[in-house]
Motif scaffolding. Sequence first.
Motif, PDB file in Angstrom:
ATOM      1  N   ALA A  35      37.441  37.469  37.244  1.00 48.74           N
ATOM      2  CA  ALA A  35      37.814  38.930  37.179  1.00 48.74           C
ATOM      3  C   ALA A  35      38.081  39.321  35.473  1.00 48.74           C
ATOM      4  CB  ALA A  35      38.967  39.195  37.809  1.00 48.74           C
ATOM      5  N   GLN A  36      38.747  38.425  34.738  1.00 48.23           N
ATOM      6  CA  GLN A  36      39.125  38.774  33.422  1.00 48.23           C
ATOM      7  C   GLN A  36      37.925  38.467  32.516  1.00 48.23           C
ATOM      8  OE1 GLN A  36      42.060  39.422  31.819  1.00 48.23           O
ATOM      9  NE2 GLN A  36      42.679  40.076  34.043  1.00 48.23           N
ATOM     10  N   ALA A  37      36.899  37.310  32.745  1.00 47.32           N
ATOM     11  CA  ALA A  37      35.999  37.130  31.914  1.00 47.32           C
ATOM     12  C   ALA A  37      34.570  37.853  32.237  1.00 47.32           C
ATOM     13  CB  ALA A  37      35.865  35.643  32.024  1.00 47.32           C
ATOM     14  N   ALA A  47      41.639  42.774  45.235  1.00 44.46           N
ATOM     15  CA  ALA A  47      42.869  41.871  45.165  1.00 44.46           C
ATOM     16  C   ALA A  47      42.657  40.654  45.812  1.00 44.46           C
ATOM     17  CB  ALA A  47      43.986  42.788  45.763  1.00 44.46           C
ATOM     18  N   MET A  48      42.170  40.720  47.238  1.00 39.04           N
ATOM     19  CA  MET A  48      42.096  39.328  47.572  1.00 39.04           C
ATOM     20  C   MET A  48      40.819  38.592  46.894  1.00 39.04           C
ATOM     21  SD  MET A  48      42.230  37.396  50.437  1.00 39.04           S
ATOM     22  CE  MET A  48      42.655  38.324  51.979  1.00 39.04           C
ATOM     23  N   GLU A  49      39.917  38.983  46.666  1.00 39.29           N
ATOM     24  CA  GLU A  49      38.901  37.975  45.932  1.00 39.29           C
ATOM     25  C   GLU A  49      39.377  37.756  44.218  1.00 39.29           C
ATOM     26  OE1 GLU A  49      36.205  36.756  47.206  1.00 39.29           O
ATOM     27  OE2 GLU A  49      36.551  37.960  49.281  1.00 39.29           O
ATOM     28  N   SER A  50      40.224  38.544  43.670  1.00 41.87           N
ATOM     29  CA  SER A  50      40.408  38.282  42.243  1.00 41.87           C
ATOM     30  C   SER A  50      41.835  37.838  41.957  1.00 41.87           C
ATOM     31  CB  SER A  50      40.180  39.650  41.476  1.00 41.87           C
ATOM     32  OG  SER A  50      40.727  40.576  41.681  1.00 41.87           O
ATOM     33  N   GLY A  51      42.646  37.717  43.100  1.00 45.77           N
ATOM     34  CA  GLY A  51      44.025  37.436  42.998  1.00 45.77           C
ATOM     35  C   GLY A  51      44.618  38.655  42.203  1.00 45.77           C
ATOM     36  N   TRP A  52      44.602  39.688  42.473  1.00 41.90           N
ATOM     37  CA  TRP A  52      45.057  41.036  41.886  1.00 41.90           C
ATOM     38  C   TRP A  52      44.798  41.111  40.445  1.00 41.90           C
ATOM     39  CZ3 TRP A  52      47.040  44.869  44.707  1.00 41.90           C
ATOM     40  CH2 TRP A  52      47.466  44.578  46.117  1.00 41.90           C
ATOM     41  N   LEU A  57      50.136  47.390  38.362  1.00 48.08           N
ATOM     42  CA  LEU A  57      49.044  47.555  37.153  1.00 48.08           C
ATOM     43  C   LEU A  57      47.566  47.368  37.553  1.00 48.08           C
ATOM     44  CD1 LEU A  57      48.825  47.905  34.123  1.00 48.08           C
ATOM     45  CD2 LEU A  57      48.963  45.375  33.876  1.00 48.08           C
ATOM     46  N   PHE A  58      47.350  46.554  38.537  1.00 48.14           N
ATOM     47  CA  PHE A  58      46.026  46.219  39.119  1.00 48.14           C
ATOM     48  C   PHE A  58      45.653  47.403  39.873  1.00 48.14           C
ATOM     49  CE2 PHE A  58      43.191  44.904  42.516  1.00 48.14           C
ATOM     50  CZ  PHE A  58      42.060  44.322  41.778  1.00 48.14           C
ATOM     51  N   THR A  59      46.403  47.916  40.579  1.00 51.89           N
ATOM     52  CA  THR A  59      46.000  49.201  41.376  1.00 51.89           C
ATOM     53  C   THR A  59      45.810  50.642  40.475  1.00 51.89           C
ATOM     54  OG1 THR A  59      47.453  48.153  43.393  1.00 51.89           O
ATOM     55  CG2 THR A  59      46.646  50.600  43.142  1.00 51.89           C
ATOM     56  N   ASP A  88      46.846  41.132  30.224  1.00 54.18           N
ATOM     57  CA  ASP A  88      48.069  40.104  30.303  1.00 54.18           C
ATOM     58  C   ASP A  88      48.372  40.282  31.911  1.00 54.18           C
ATOM     59  OD1 ASP A  88      48.370  43.282  30.762  1.00 54.18           O
ATOM     60  OD2 ASP A  88      50.330  43.349  29.703  1.00 54.18           O
ATOM     61  N   LEU A  89      47.321  40.759  32.570  1.00 51.80           N
ATOM     62  CA  LEU A  89      47.675  40.537  34.089  1.00 51.80           C
ATOM     63  C   LEU A  89      48.108  39.144  34.672  1.00 51.80           C
ATOM     64  CD1 LEU A  89      45.101  42.983  36.121  1.00 51.80           C
ATOM     65  CD2 LEU A  89      47.734  42.814  36.315  1.00 51.80           C
ATOM     66  N   PRO A  90      47.358  38.188  34.262  1.00 51.53           N
ATOM     67  CA  PRO A  90      47.823  36.944  34.709  1.00 51.53           C
ATOM     68  C   PRO A  90      49.228  36.460  34.229  1.00 51.53           C
ATOM     69  CG  PRO A  90      45.496  36.849  33.641  1.00 51.53           C
ATOM     70  CD  PRO A  90      46.040  38.202  33.409  1.00 51.53           C
ATOM     71  N   ALA A  91      49.596  37.106  33.002  1.00 47.17           N
ATOM     72  CA  ALA A  91      51.021  36.604  32.450  1.00 47.17           C
ATOM     73  C   ALA A  91      52.036  37.127  33.195  1.00 47.17           C
ATOM     74  CB  ALA A  91      50.785  36.712  30.921  1.00 47.17           C
ATOM     75  N   LEU A  92      51.673  38.243  34.036  1.00 44.45           N
ATOM     76  CA  LEU A  92      52.804  39.042  34.552  1.00 44.45           C
ATOM     77  C   LEU A  92      53.734  38.010  35.767  1.00 44.45           C
ATOM     78  CD1 LEU A  92      51.615  42.500  34.707  1.00 44.45           C
ATOM     79  CD2 LEU A  92      53.124  41.766  33.086  1.00 44.45           C
ATOM     80  N   ASP A  93      55.013  37.972  35.734  1.00 43.18           N
ATOM     81  CA  ASP A  93      55.512  37.142  36.700  1.00 43.18           C
ATOM     82  C   ASP A  93      55.816  38.035  37.877  1.00 43.18           C
ATOM     83  OD1 ASP A  93      55.437  34.758  35.227  1.00 43.18           O
ATOM     84  OD2 ASP A  93      57.005  35.156  34.059  1.00 43.18           O
ATOM     85  N   ASN A  94      56.332  39.236  37.403  1.00 42.89           N
ATOM     86  CA  ASN A  94      56.881  40.277  38.542  1.00 42.89           C
ATOM     87  C   ASN A  94      55.565  40.550  39.164  1.00 42.89           C
ATOM     88  OD1 ASN A  94      57.407  42.761  39.888  1.00 42.89           O
ATOM     89  ND2 ASN A  94      59.317  42.586  38.758  1.00 42.89           N
TER      90      ASN A  94
END
Length: 312
Positions: free
Chosen positions: A195-197, A184-189, A100-102, A87-93
Amino acid sequence: MRIRVRKTAVLAALIYVLLIGPIMLARYLLELSRPDALVGDQPNYLAHQYPPREKREMSPRLARLLQKEMHAVEAVPRIFLARLPGDLPALDNAREKKRLFTSAMLPIILRANELIVADRGVLLSLKKKILNGAPLRHSEKKWLQKKARQYRIRRHTNFTLADIDLLIFRCDVIPPSLAIAQAAMESGWGTSRFAQAGNALFGEWVWGDAEGLTPLEREEGKTHKVKSFEYLLDSVLSYMTNLNRHPSYRDLRLRRAELRQHNLSVTGAALAPALVSYSERGAEYVSDILSIINFNGLDGLDSAQLASHLEG
C-alpha cells in the motif's frame, strides 16, 4: 538577396524547432498521457494531491472529515490524495489510524463510483436511444467498444439491446463500506509495504511484465507480483472493474441487480456474502469483512456523497 532571405527563413525555422518545438511536443505528450486530466467525467489526475508529511499538516477540509463520526458524514470534500499518508504505519493509536485511512480513502472511492455512475448514465441513454429506433453515432459506437473491452463483453461491433443490458449489469457502483473494508483487510489499514510503496490496496496479482511489487515471502516456484499503481484512484478503479467483470463475482452483481430491482439500498453488508471467492479463506474472509464493516460503523458511509464543488 534571395540567398540572404532564404538563409533568414531557414534560421527562423530552426529557432522555431529548437525553442517552440519542445514546448509543443511536451503539451502533446501531456495530452496523450492524460487526455482525461480536466474532464468532468474522467479521473482528473491533475486534481490529485500528495499527502502531507504529517497528519497535523492535513488539509482543513480533510481534517474536518477525519473528526466526524462515520454516520454523520454527508458532503465529502473533493480531496483526492495521490498516495496514502506515509505516517500511517507509525501510528500506535488504532482508532486514529483507521480514521486517517478512511478519511483519505472515502473521497477517492466516491470519485470512482461517480465515474461509474457517469458511464452507467450514458449506457442508459444509449439503451433508450436504441429502444426509440434511433441509430447510434460513430462516436457512441467507439465509446461502447471501449466499455466492452473494459468489462470484457465479447461483441465489439453492432451492439444489440442485450449487449447494452449486459454492460449496464456490470457497470455499477461498489458500496464505500465494502471497498474500505476490503482495502483495510488487504493493506492492514494502509500500513502494508504494498500500500505504501505501490498504492496496492486490494492485493491484486499480476504476472509477466506488468507493474507490480514482488512479495518478500513469495513461495518458491511462483512468479506473481502484487499489482502497483501510480495513483490511489487507479487502484480503486482496478478493484471495482475486477468485481464488475470477473466471473468469480457474478453473484455479487446478481445481488446488486436484485437490490436495484426492488428499490433497496446497495450496501456493503448486502454484497459481502458474495465475495467467498475473493480469498482462499472463503466464508471466513467474508465474516471478517462483515466484522470490519460492523465494528467500525462503515455502513454509514454507503450514503455519503462528494461535495458538489471543489471547496467542499
